[in-house]
Design a protein around this motif. Sequence first.
Motif, PDB file in Angstrom:
ATOM      1  N   LEU A  13     -13.785  88.706  30.988  1.00 47.39           N
ATOM      2  CA  LEU A  13     -14.264  89.961  31.561  1.00 47.39           C
ATOM      3  C   LEU A  13     -13.092  90.645  32.242  1.00 47.39           C
ATOM      4  O   LEU A  13     -12.345  89.999  32.987  1.00 47.39           O
ATOM      5  N   LEU A  14     -12.921  91.920  32.006  1.00 48.37           N
ATOM      6  CA  LEU A  14     -11.857  92.715  32.640  1.00 48.37           C
ATOM      7  C   LEU A  14     -10.494  92.040  32.514  1.00 48.37           C
ATOM      8  O   LEU A  14      -9.715  91.979  33.464  1.00 48.37           O
TER       9      LEU A  14
ATOM     10  N   LEU B 241     -12.763  87.737  39.661  1.00 44.56           N
ATOM     11  CA  LEU B 241     -12.944  89.131  39.242  1.00 44.56           C
ATOM     12  C   LEU B 241     -12.465  90.067  40.349  1.00 44.56           C
ATOM     13  O   LEU B 241     -12.538  89.723  41.533  1.00 44.56           O
TER      14      LEU B 241
ATOM     15  N   PHE C   6     -15.058  95.187  41.063  1.00 44.42           N
ATOM     16  CA  PHE C   6     -16.131  94.859  40.120  1.00 44.42           C
ATOM     17  C   PHE C   6     -17.329  94.293  40.891  1.00 44.42           C
ATOM     18  O   PHE C   6     -18.478  94.702  40.692  1.00 44.42           O
TER      19      PHE C   6
ATOM     20  N   THR D 160     -22.004  99.031  36.151  1.00 47.89           N
ATOM     21  CA  THR D 160     -20.829  98.142  36.192  1.00 47.89           C
ATOM     22  C   THR D 160     -20.941  97.045  35.130  1.00 47.89           C
ATOM     23  O   THR D 160     -20.015  96.830  34.340  1.00 47.89           O
ATOM     24  N   VAL D 161     -22.082  96.348  35.103  1.00 53.01           N
ATOM     25  CA  VAL D 161     -22.265  95.261  34.130  1.00 53.01           C
ATOM     26  C   VAL D 161     -22.391  95.843  32.719  1.00 53.01           C
ATOM     27  O   VAL D 161     -21.859  95.288  31.754  1.00 53.01           O
ATOM     28  N   CYS D 162     -23.091  96.993  32.606  1.00 49.20           N
ATOM     29  CA  CYS D 162     -23.290  97.573  31.264  1.00 49.20           C
ATOM     30  C   CYS D 162     -21.970  97.975  30.637  1.00 49.20           C
ATOM     31  O   CYS D 162     -21.681  97.627  29.493  1.00 49.20           O
ATOM     32  N   GLU D 163     -21.149  98.737  31.401  1.00 52.10           N
ATOM     33  CA  GLU D 163     -19.931  99.271  30.792  1.00 52.10           C
ATOM     34  C   GLU D 163     -18.874  98.198  30.557  1.00 52.10           C
ATOM     35  O   GLU D 163     -18.082  98.294  29.628  1.00 52.10           O
ATOM     36  N   ASN D 164     -18.887  97.171  31.402  1.00 47.24           N
ATOM     37  CA  ASN D 164     -17.859  96.137  31.252  1.00 47.24           C
ATOM     38  C   ASN D 164     -18.292  94.962  30.398  1.00 47.24           C
ATOM     39  O   ASN D 164     -17.467  94.139  30.023  1.00 47.24           O
ATOM     40  N   PHE D 165     -19.583  94.837  30.142  1.00 50.86           N
ATOM     41  CA  PHE D 165     -20.038  93.673  29.395  1.00 50.86           C
ATOM     42  C   PHE D 165     -21.030  94.034  28.290  1.00 50.86           C
ATOM     43  O   PHE D 165     -20.698  93.966  27.109  1.00 50.86           O
TER      44      PHE D 165
ATOM     45  N   TYR E 188     -20.312  94.514  24.118  1.00 51.67           N
ATOM     46  CA  TYR E 188     -20.785  93.318  23.404  1.00 51.67           C
ATOM     47  C   TYR E 188     -21.822  93.718  22.336  1.00 51.67           C
ATOM     48  O   TYR E 188     -21.778  93.240  21.199  1.00 51.67           O
TER      49      TYR E 188
ATOM     50  N   GLY F  75     -15.400  91.932  24.789  1.00 52.89           N
ATOM     51  CA  GLY F  75     -14.584  93.151  24.666  1.00 52.89           C
ATOM     52  C   GLY F  75     -14.468  93.666  23.242  1.00 52.89           C
ATOM     53  O   GLY F  75     -14.288  92.897  22.291  1.00 52.89           O
TER      54      GLY F  75
END
Length: 476
Positions: free
Chosen positions: A97-98, A115, A119, A152-157, A161, A323
Motif C-alpha cells: 500500500l502506498l 503507513l 493515510f 482514503t481506502v477507496c482511492e488507495n486500495f 484493485y 496497485g
Amino acid sequence: MGQATDKPAIVILGAGPAGLALAVQLLRRSEIDARVIVLEREERVGGIAVSFEHEGIHLDYGSHRLHPATDPRIMNDIRALLNEDLLKRPRNGRIRLLGRFVKFPLNPMDLALHLPPSFILGILRDSLMKPFRKKTEPKSFADAVMAGLGPTVCENFYFPYAQKLWGLDPREIAVEQAQKRVSANSILKVVRKALSVIPGLKPPGAGIFYYPRKGFGQICDALAAEVARLGGEVRVSTAASAVRIENGRAVAVVTDAAPDEAIRADFVFSTINIISLVKMLTPSVPEEVITSADRLRNQGMVFFYAVLNQQQFSPYDAHYFPGKELIFSRLSEPKNYSATTQPEGKTVLCFEIPCLVDGKTWKATDDELRQTVFADMAAMGLPVEHVDHVFTRRHTHVYPVYTQEYAPDFDRLDGCITAMAGLTSLGRQGLFAHDNTHHTMEMAYRAAECLRPDMSWDNQTWQTHREEFAAHVVED
Ligand SMILES: Cc1cc2nc3c(=O)[nH]c(=O)nc-3n(C[C@H](O)[C@H](O)[C@H](O)COP(=O)(O)OP(=O)(O)OC[C@H]3O[C@@H](n4cnc5c(N)ncnc54)[C@H](O)[C@@H]3O)c2cc1C
C-alpha cells in the motif's frame, strides 16, 4: 444410447470441488440408488482448485487456502479424507500500500508503524465524516465502497484493485460486487478485522488457514478417490458437448469422447460455466438467451511461474498488490503454504495476472511477461534472481465480471435452466459467483439434499438455499 442398467443415472458435469463434493454426497445417501457419473473435460480433476507438480513442487493456480470459515461439516469431511495431510498454518502475507509493505491480514500496530500518518489520519477523517456522507442508494461498486469506507481506502486500495481484477472502472461495476467481495465494508469492520489478529481479541480461526500437504488440489484428488470408493465414476478427458432435452426435461448428455453414444441421464447437475451450458442445450434455447449469454463476461488469468535455484524467495506465503501500476495482483510461493523444505535448493513463485481473454497480456509470450514482471519486482526492491526457467498457464474463467448490466442477462440464463426439469446448475461457474471452495462445496451439499430418491427436484428448498448462497462473502 448406451448403458445397460435399470438404475437411474445421475450425470454431473465438471470435476472441480463442486462436482466432486456433489457426487460424494449423492453416493452417501443410501436412499438414492443411482449410478453417479462425473464428466471432466480436463485430464485431471480439480477445476480452478487443481494442483500439479513441477520440479518436485506442488503448484496451484494462484494462491489457494482453505479458510477457517468453512462449514464445520465440510471441514470435518475434508479432514477425514486428508487426515494428517491437512495442515493448519499461520497466515504470513504482506500487502503493498502506498509503496510500502504492511502485514496482511492487517495488524493495527504494523499499519501505524509503516503507513504514512497522512493515510491513517485520512482513514480517521473518513470515518468521522461517514454520518455526513450523502446517503443515496448506491448504484455501483464505487458508490457502495465509498459510502462504507470513504475516499482514503477507496482511492488507495479498492478502486485500483477492482480495476485490476475485473478490468473495469469501479463505477461500471455492479453494486453486488461490493457485497460479495468487500468483507470489511465499513471502517469499523476494517478496524475490527485488524484488531482480531491481537492475541486475546482473536476470534477462532483468525490468522490461520488450512492447506493440504500435496497442494490445494489434494482436496479434489481425495474427493475423486472417494467417489470411486463409493461406487461412482469420474471420467476425465471427457468434455460434455450437448445436453439433450425432451419434453422440457434433460434426458441425456453427449460427450466429445464418444459423440455417437449419448449417456442416458435421469438427472443432470452442471458445475461448468452457465454460458457454455445454455449453449449446449439441444434443441437450442431461444435466441435472446444466447444473446444474454454472449453479453456475460469472465475475466481470464495468466499464471506466471518462475522456477528459482534458491531454497526460499521470502518467508511470506503471499504478497498482495492492489496497485494498478503492476500487472500482477498477487504473488505466492507454494513451498511456504505447506512449509516444506523439499526439494532442496529450489522454489517456485506464482504471479497472478488478471486480464482480458485474447487481449494483449493474454497473448504475451513468456519472455515478454518475464521482462515486465521481473522489472516490476526489481523496481519494488524485490529482485527475482537465480531464475532457472519460467512458464505460464492460462485460465479463461477466473472471475465473473459483474457489469452494471449483468443481472438481467444472468437471470435470463438462470430462468432458462431452472425451467428445465432434471437439470440444475451450481458451483462457482454454474451460478456465476465469485465464491471460495468452501462456498461451492456447500452448494454441492445442499444440492445433494434437494434431489429426491425418485429423481424429482425440491426446487422450493433449493431456491431458499440460493438466497443463502447470495449472502456468501469471498475470503482472500
Ligand atoms: C486465483 C484464484 C485464487 C483462489 N483462491 C482461493 C482460496 O484461497 N480459497 C478458496 O476457498 N477458493 C479460492 N478460489 C476459488 C476456487 O478456486 C473456486 O471456488 C473453486 O475452484 C470452484 O469450484 P467449482 O467446482 O465450482 O468450479 P471449477 O473449479 O471451475 O470446476 C469446474 C470444472 O468443470 C470442468 N468443465 C468445464 N467445461 C466442461 C465440459 N464441457 N465438460 C466437462 N467438464 C467441464 C472444468 O474443467 C472444471 O474442472 C480461488 C480462485 C482463483 C481464480
